[in-house]
Design a protein around this motif. Structure first.
Motif: not given
Length: 338
Positions: A9, A11, A36, A38, A72
């Motif tokens: 994940p 971000y 991912v 996010d 995520a």
């Protein structure tokens, strides 16, 4: 078929995600890496897309609107094609030799036709800013390099919890468990590990220090100030853990003992943070949390409430609050938050 899916994940992770990805890439074609993105607003998207371009067949990228860490992880699990599933946070990394050792075990288990629901490795708290590290091992609790069950498990010390960092789940087991993490919520890693445990029948422990857990960013979710600020999310996770399983109904004594111990520690951390804040509202939230457990499942409350420290967390006297300080220090040591 891929042996292992590693979900990362991301971000706004442009400053550190490369390190995480590079350490997973050593697994080669046996590994599927799902990045991912996010809803990042920095250069995360471009970095992820470049890896997918450079490593086709290994790296996949999924861009989505921001859903938080839980959202995520859900996306990673939904799209995983590997036989096993591992989450690697974008600011953490694998020890590459240990990762290859774990991958070799997964390969041997798979080709031998053995069914192992969960693999466990050691993890390391990396406090880079202090040039210190702390290794969490399970050598005194779990059988090493063999398939075992819950009733083969010993007693975990307070510092020995099976966390997201140490666990590799069989992908289909996770899906069959029905787990779906809440979105836009911190501390869902506790749910990721805790909720599927009753469906885990067979395990395998490798005594390798594979997962490196970075501690030190000011905005990190385990920073003390951040935890107090987000205490309502921590409480929501606590309540979902209480609701997830009636521990009194579990047949395996080893599983029951471990899940009760883990739930108790999570409640202690929340109580300590609330009392650390010290406001009247926080003390009320502490009381409401324990009342929730007592009302929801009196039998489980009695299980959790046996320890001296556990009872002290509900004490409102000056002595109780003094004990909380000690309990809080233990929690800091166990969970590594600053």
């Amino acid at each position: 078929m891929k042996l292992l899916t590693v979900a990362i994940p991301c971000y706004n992770s442009e400053g550190y995600m490369n390190h995480a990805i590079e350490t997973a890439l050593v697994g080669g074609e046996d590994v599927e890496i799902i990045i991912v993105d996010d809803g990042s607003t920095d250069g995360t998207k471009q970095i992820a897309d470049k890896y997918a371009l450079d490593y086709p067949g290994i790296v996949r990228v999924i861009h989505q609107q921001n859903k938080g860490h839980g959202g995520a992880v859900n996306t990673g699990l939904k799209n995983a094609t590997g036989k096993y599933f591992k989450v690697l946070d974008s600011d953490d990394w694998f020890d590459e030799d240990s990762f290859l050792t774990a991958l070799g075990v997964i390969r041997n288990i798979t080709y031998a036709g053995k069914k192992v629901d969960m693999l466990i490795t050691n993890y390391v708290y990396e406090k880079v800013y202090l040039n210190k590290r702390k290794v969490i091992r399970y050598t005194n609790v779990l059988p090493i390099n063999t398939v075992f069950r819950w009733d083969d498990v010993g007693r975990f010390s307070p510092s020995q919890n099976i966390l997201m960092h140490s666990v590799i789940y069989r992908t289909q087991l996770l899906r069959d468990s029905g787990i779906e993490l809440p979105e836009h919520t911190f501390y869902v890693d506790n749910l990721f590990v805790y909720e599927p445990l009753p469906t885990v029948k067979t395990m395998f422990y490798l005594n390798v220090d594979m997962y490196r857990y970075y501690i030190g960013r000011e905005n990190q979710s385990v920073n003390e100030a951040v935890m107090i600020k987000n205490i309502d999310q921590q409480i929501a996770v606590n309540k979902r853990m209480i609701d997830a399983q009636d521990l009194t109904a579990l047949e395996s004594k080893g599983l029951k003992r471990y899940m009760a111990k883990y739930l108790a520690m999570i409640l202690i951390v929340s109580s300590a943070l609330l009392l650390r804040d010290g406001s009247e509202e926080s003390v009320k939230k502490r009381d409401e949390l324990w009342d929730y457990l007592k009302t929801k499942n009196p039998g489980m409350y009695d299980m959790i409430n046996k320890g001296f420290l556990n009872k002290s967390m509900q004490n409102t006297s000056w002595l109780g609050k003094k004990i909380v300080v000690g309990g809080y220090a233990i929690a800091r040591k166990i969970y590594g938050f600053s």
